[in-house]
Design a protein around this motif. Structure first.
Motif, PDB file in Angstrom:
ATOM      1  N   TYR A  41       0.832  -1.207   0.000  1.00 12.25           N
ATOM      2  CA  TYR A  41       0.000   0.000   0.000  1.00 12.25           C
ATOM      3  C   TYR A  41       0.862   1.251   0.000  1.00 12.25           C
ATOM      4  O   TYR A  41       1.897   1.310   0.667  1.00 12.25           O
ATOM      5  N   MET A  42       0.396   2.265  -0.725  1.00 12.00           N
ATOM      6  CA  MET A  42       1.010   3.582  -0.692  1.00 12.00           C
ATOM      7  C   MET A  42      -0.099   4.632  -0.616  1.00 12.00           C
ATOM      8  O   MET A  42      -1.116   4.526  -1.307  1.00 12.00           O
ATOM      9  N   SER A  43       0.076   5.644   0.223  1.00 12.98           N
ATOM     10  CA  SER A  43      -0.890   6.736   0.321  1.00 12.98           C
ATOM     11  C   SER A  43      -0.750   7.684  -0.862  1.00 12.98           C
ATOM     12  O   SER A  43       0.164   7.565  -1.683  1.00 12.98           O
ATOM     13  N   GLY A  44      -1.649   8.639  -0.938  1.00 11.20           N
ATOM     14  CA  GLY A  44      -1.686   9.552  -2.078  1.00 11.20           C
ATOM     15  C   GLY A  44      -0.946  10.842  -1.839  1.00 11.20           C
ATOM     16  O   GLY A  44       0.172  10.870  -1.376  1.00 11.20           O
ATOM     17  N   GLY A  45      -1.608  11.939  -2.140  1.00  8.33           N
ATOM     18  CA  GLY A  45      -0.984  13.256  -1.970  1.00  8.33           C
ATOM     19  C   GLY A  45      -0.918  14.040  -3.262  1.00  8.33           C
ATOM     20  O   GLY A  45      -1.919  14.623  -3.675  1.00  8.33           O
ATOM     21  N   PRO A  46       0.259  14.051  -3.928  1.00  9.31           N
ATOM     22  CA  PRO A  46       1.514  13.385  -3.563  1.00  9.31           C
ATOM     23  C   PRO A  46       2.043  13.847  -2.195  1.00  9.31           C
ATOM     24  O   PRO A  46       1.690  14.914  -1.725  1.00  9.31           O
ATOM     25  N   ALA A  47       2.889  12.992  -1.609  1.00 10.68           N
ATOM     26  CA  ALA A  47       3.673  13.302  -0.413  1.00 10.68           C
ATOM     27  C   ALA A  47       2.970  12.990   0.893  1.00 10.68           C
ATOM     28  O   ALA A  47       3.400  13.436   1.944  1.00 10.68           O
ATOM     29  N   SER A  48       1.886  12.217   0.874  1.00 13.25           N
ATOM     30  CA  SER A  48       1.266  11.775   2.121  1.00 13.25           C
ATOM     31  C   SER A  48       1.994  10.543   2.655  1.00 13.25           C
ATOM     32  O   SER A  48       2.512   9.741   1.883  1.00 13.25           O
ATOM     33  N   ALA A  49       2.012  10.408   3.979  1.00 12.29           N
ATOM     34  CA  ALA A  49       2.678   9.275   4.605  1.00 12.29           C
ATOM     35  C   ALA A  49       1.790   8.026   4.544  1.00 12.29           C
ATOM     36  O   ALA A  49       0.577   8.113   4.398  1.00 12.29           O
ATOM     37  N   SER A  50       2.429   6.856   4.678  1.00 14.08           N
ATOM     38  CA  SER A  50       1.724   5.576   4.547  1.00 14.08           C
ATOM     39  C   SER A  50       1.794   4.705   5.790  1.00 14.08           C
ATOM     40  O   SER A  50       0.854   3.984   6.109  1.00 14.08           O
ATOM     41  N   MET A  51       2.918   4.738   6.504  1.00 21.31           N
ATOM     42  CA  MET A  51       3.160   3.764   7.571  1.00 21.31           C
ATOM     43  C   MET A  51       2.108   3.770   8.664  1.00 21.31           C
ATOM     44  O   MET A  51       1.850   2.747   9.295  1.00 21.31           O
ATOM     45  N   GLN A  52       1.487   4.924   8.921  1.00 13.45           N
ATOM     46  CA  GLN A  52       0.533   5.001  10.015  1.00 13.45           C
ATOM     47  C   GLN A  52      -0.696   4.146   9.773  1.00 13.45           C
ATOM     48  O   GLN A  52      -1.481   3.897  10.692  1.00 13.45           O
ATOM     49  N   LEU A  53      -0.871   3.661   8.550  1.00 10.83           N
ATOM     50  CA  LEU A  53      -2.015   2.805   8.231  1.00 10.83           C
ATOM     51  C   LEU A  53      -1.678   1.312   8.280  1.00 10.83           C
ATOM     52  O   LEU A  53      -2.511   0.480   7.921  1.00 10.83           O
TER      53      LEU A  53
ATOM     54  N   TRP B 174       2.787  -9.702  -5.628  1.00 11.67           N
ATOM     55  CA  TRP B 174       1.990  -9.084  -4.579  1.00 11.67           C
ATOM     56  C   TRP B 174       0.813  -8.338  -5.174  1.00 11.67           C
ATOM     57  O   TRP B 174       0.669  -8.239  -6.387  1.00 11.67           O
ATOM     58  N   ASN B 175      -0.050  -7.813  -4.284  1.00  9.29           N
ATOM     59  CA  ASN B 175      -1.261  -7.112  -4.685  1.00  9.29           C
ATOM     60  C   ASN B 175      -1.070  -5.622  -4.446  1.00  9.29           C
ATOM     61  O   ASN B 175      -0.792  -5.203  -3.308  1.00  9.29           O
ATOM     62  N   LEU B 176      -1.182  -4.832  -5.476  1.00 10.06           N
ATOM     63  CA  LEU B 176      -0.970  -3.396  -5.380  1.00 10.06           C
ATOM     64  C   LEU B 176      -2.229  -2.707  -4.873  1.00 10.06           C
ATOM     65  O   LEU B 176      -3.337  -3.009  -5.313  1.00 10.06           O
ATOM     66  N   PHE B 177      -2.049  -1.740  -3.981  1.00  9.86           N
ATOM     67  CA  PHE B 177      -3.171  -0.988  -3.424  1.00  9.86           C
ATOM     68  C   PHE B 177      -2.774   0.490  -3.384  1.00  9.86           C
ATOM     69  O   PHE B 177      -1.914   0.890  -2.609  1.00  9.86           O
ATOM     70  N   GLY B 178      -3.413   1.268  -4.251  1.00  5.46           N
ATOM     71  CA  GLY B 178      -3.145   2.697  -4.288  1.00  5.46           C
ATOM     72  C   GLY B 178      -4.400   3.495  -4.045  1.00  5.46           C
ATOM     73  O   GLY B 178      -5.515   3.030  -4.313  1.00  5.46           O
ATOM     74  N   VAL B 179      -4.236   4.713  -3.539  1.00  7.26           N
ATOM     75  CA  VAL B 179      -5.366   5.601  -3.301  1.00  7.26           C
ATOM     76  C   VAL B 179      -4.997   7.001  -3.789  1.00  7.26           C
ATOM     77  O   VAL B 179      -3.893   7.479  -3.533  1.00  7.26           O
ATOM     78  N   SER B 180      -5.897   7.612  -4.549  1.00  8.03           N
ATOM     79  CA  SER B 180      -5.704   8.966  -5.064  1.00  8.03           C
ATOM     80  C   SER B 180      -4.439   9.025  -5.929  1.00  8.03           C
ATOM     81  O   SER B 180      -4.312   8.241  -6.867  1.00  8.03           O
ATOM     82  N   TYR B 181      -3.483   9.904  -5.595  1.00  9.37           N
ATOM     83  CA  TYR B 181      -2.290  10.023  -6.445  1.00  9.37           C
ATOM     84  C   TYR B 181      -1.567   8.696  -6.609  1.00  9.37           C
ATOM     85  O   TYR B 181      -1.063   8.375  -7.701  1.00  9.37           O
ATOM     86  N   SER B 182      -1.498   7.887  -5.559  1.00 10.58           N
ATOM     87  CA  SER B 182      -0.710   6.650  -5.677  1.00 10.58           C
ATOM     88  C   SER B 182      -1.371   5.613  -6.581  1.00 10.58           C
ATOM     89  O   SER B 182      -0.737   4.617  -6.930  1.00 10.58           O
ATOM     90  N   THR B 183      -2.638   5.824  -6.994  1.00 11.23           N
ATOM     91  CA  THR B 183      -3.197   4.935  -8.015  1.00 11.23           C
ATOM     92  C   THR B 183      -2.425   5.075  -9.318  1.00 11.23           C
ATOM     93  O   THR B 183      -2.254   4.109 -10.060  1.00 11.23           O
ATOM     94  N   ARG B 184      -1.960   6.285  -9.604  1.00 13.98           N
ATOM     95  CA  ARG B 184      -1.146   6.498 -10.792  1.00 13.98           C
ATOM     96  C   ARG B 184       0.194   5.779 -10.645  1.00 13.98           C
ATOM     97  O   ARG B 184       0.699   5.163 -11.592  1.00 13.98           O
ATOM     98  N   VAL B 185       0.766   5.843  -9.440  1.00 15.70           N
ATOM     99  CA  VAL B 185       2.017   5.126  -9.183  1.00 15.70           C
ATOM    100  C   VAL B 185       1.819   3.633  -9.382  1.00 15.70           C
ATOM    101  O   VAL B 185       2.609   2.958 -10.067  1.00 15.70           O
TER     102      VAL B 185
END
Length: 569
Positions: free
Chosen positions: A74-86, A176-187
């Motif tokens: 998983y990666m959060s969006g943003g760009p530049a939002s953090a991910s680890m807290q989830l 693995w299974n990719l999981f993106g939200v908002s900007y990280s969907t593009r990633v």
């Protein structure tokens, strides 16, 4: 008021910090047991690999007996939002799989961190008069980053996607299974295209297709969301009123830690709402809020102005600008000029930085893809996400009613369906979501007042209510014990009033806590007559018993009513 991970943080497992005996760093955030945090060392620019940087990530190892071999990354969006807290939230969402949360290079838990307080402060400065010079702030930020040896050309979607591919190989997962939200969907779409053998499935929440010119669409997206919420006329009226006569709102600069008076125009309100409507709770209460603002209730601007400052410290603006200036801004026309100061601010930064335009990837994948979108999403509306999903070879799309941006954070049904998809990507589950609408707040449901929000910031402001409730309770007990019926009934009605108000506010907070930024349940105003009856009974009791306890109760009851009518309501 406006945070995207409150629910996620509330649902995480009991937090523990997990230093690793092998020399890896401790986790910088609270994570569940069984999680290890580390850095992936990568070139800052893969076409000039001499300089190395570190990308933070966390791995939570599932302890399920039926643990699956392919994790969720998983990666959060943003760009530049953090991910680890989830990490904890996601490990509960996918209990039978390892969960990998990967940071974006340059973000909060990577090294270096590309903060840019200069431009964040300048964006907040758009609410001051005269407004801050964003271009000058961008120049100062760039000069400082350059002195630190940062090459901003290395911070773009292509390099971030390459980091994810490199991480899979380093961790040794076959797929693995990719999981993106908002900007990280593009990633994640770029990852799927670059590493097809390593991708089992792809989840795209609030999909941002590369083909969408987000900045050119921003105004329309906001207008469409206002219309979908049934508040277009009220929104137009509120913004027109504030453009004609901007409001002055006291708020705090979170970067400098100082209070200042913000000048909020109608276009400023539009800008703030374009961000605020990311939250499903805000979307649910927006018709009531905007309807009240259209009628002149400027006290409701306070939580919105405070939310601007909160948003400016939520991610690292140096990385945000670097990505936007290479991958998004160059593909937009900015004609006509936007009413949203965030759009114009981003353009000003990129004009000052002059970074190279990225080459489009046009990413696609043969892997199964599940795209989810929110009905009221003002940033990645289903108007654009659905056609983009339908253009993928093996994708399906689903819109979630009453949801907004980052659907999985607020919709239990979306989380269930995402889990079902990852469990069996080939199976097309069509089970419906429960048709409940517990969070929706209609304008007539609320009595508009800014008092609850002020109390949430300074609880001592509720002292008159607490004192009235306490004195009523004492009066009830004392009157009953001493056989003074009027005093006892005066206390009883006061206690009943306090209890009914408390129960109504608690129930509203349970449905939608954000609604308290707009007002209190309409029934609270009706309950006021119970408080008035308590004061009358207490005054009548005073005529029979003129001793100081009864006089004190009468004075407190009268003072409470003055506070209630003149400040709270």
């Amino acid at each position: 008021m406006i945070t995207r991970v409150v629910l996620a943080l509330a649902l995480t497992a009991p937090p523990v910090m997990t230093p690793d005996g092998g020399g890896t760093p401790p986790c910088p955030v609270s994570v569940p047991a069984g999680t290890t945090c580390a850095f992936l060392e990568v070139p800052e620019r893969r076409d000039a690999p001499e300089r190395k940087i570190k990308v933070g990530y966390a791995v939570h190892v599932s302890t399920a007996k039926d643990r699956k071999p392919d994790p969720v990354v998983y990666m959060s969006g943003g760009p530049a939002s953090a991910s680890m807290q989830l990490t904890g939230f996601l490990s509960q969402m996918f209990p039978d799989r390892d969960v990998v949360t990967v940071e974006q290079r340059g973000s909060k838990y990577s090294e270096p961190v590309l903060g840019c307080p200069e431009t964040a402060e300048a964006l907040l400065g758009q609410l001051r008069r005269p407004p801050a010079d964003i271009a000058a702030a961008a120049g100062r930020c760039r000069a400082r980053l350059r002195e630190q040896g940062v090459d901003l050309r290395g911070y773009n979607t292509k390099e971030i996607a390459a980091d994810v591919v490199a991480l899979r190989r380093q961790l040794g997962y076959e797929s693995w299974n990719l999981f993106g939200v908002s900007y990280s969907t593009r990633v994640m779409m770029d990852v799927a295209a670059a590493d097809p053998k390593g991708v089992r499935s792809v989840v795209l929440d609030s999909y941002l297709p590369e083909s969408v010119n987000w900045y050119d669409d921003a105004g329309r997206n906001l207008a469409d969301t206002a219309a979908a919420l049934g508040m277009k006329e009220a929104f137009d009226a509120a913004t027109a009123r504030l453009n004609a006569k901007p409001a002055q709102v006291s708020t705090t600069d979170p970067i400098l830690g100082k209070a200042f008076s913000a000048r909020v125009s109608g276009d400023d309100l539009a800008t703030i709402m374009a961000e605020a409507l990311h939250e499903a709770d805000v979307a649910a209460v927006a018709p009531a809020m905007i309807g009240a603002l259209a009628k002149g209730h400027d006290e409701l601007l306070q939580p919105l102005a405070d939310a601007v400052g909160e948003g400016l410290v939520s991610h690292e603006f140096g990385l945000y600008h670097a990505v936007q200036c290479q991958d998004e801004i160059p593909f937009n026309t900015f004609t006509p000029k936007s009413r949203l100061f965030t759009v114009n601010g981003d353009k000003a930064v990129c004009d000052a930085w002059q970074l190279p335009k990225a080459k489009p990837v046009n990413a696609t994948t043969q892997a199964p893809v599940y795209v989810v979108g929110g009905q009221y999403d003002p940033t990645t509306p289903t108007r654009t996400t659905k056609p983009a999903a339908e253009a993928l070879p093996n994708a399906r799309f689903e819109e979630f009613p009453r949801a907004s941006h980052a659907v999985f954070l607020t919709s239990a049904c979306a989380r269930r369906k995402i889990l079902e998809f990852v469990t069996d990507p080939a199976k097309n589950t069509a089970s419906p979501c429960p048709d409940d609408d517990d969070t929706a707040i209609r304008p007539g449901d609320l009595h508009v007042t800014g008092a609850p929000y002020q109390i949430s910031k300074s609880p001592w402001l509720a002292a008159p209510f607490a004192l009235f409730a306490l004195v009523s309770l004492i009066q009830l007990v004392a009157g009953a014990l001493k056989g003074r019926a009027l005093a006892a009934f005066g206390g009883l009605t006061g206690v009943a009033f306090a209890g009914l108000v408390g129960q109504s506010v608690y129930a509203l907070a349970g449905r939608n806590e954000t609604a308290l930024a707009v007002g209190v349940p309409g029934t609270v105003a009706v309950y006021t007559w119970i408080a008035a009856a308590s004061a009358v009974l207490t005054a009548a009791a005073l005529l029979r018993d003129r001793r100081w306890p009864q006089s004190t109760a009468a004075v407190i009851g009268a003072g409470f009513l003055v506070w209630w009518f003149t400040w709270f309501l």
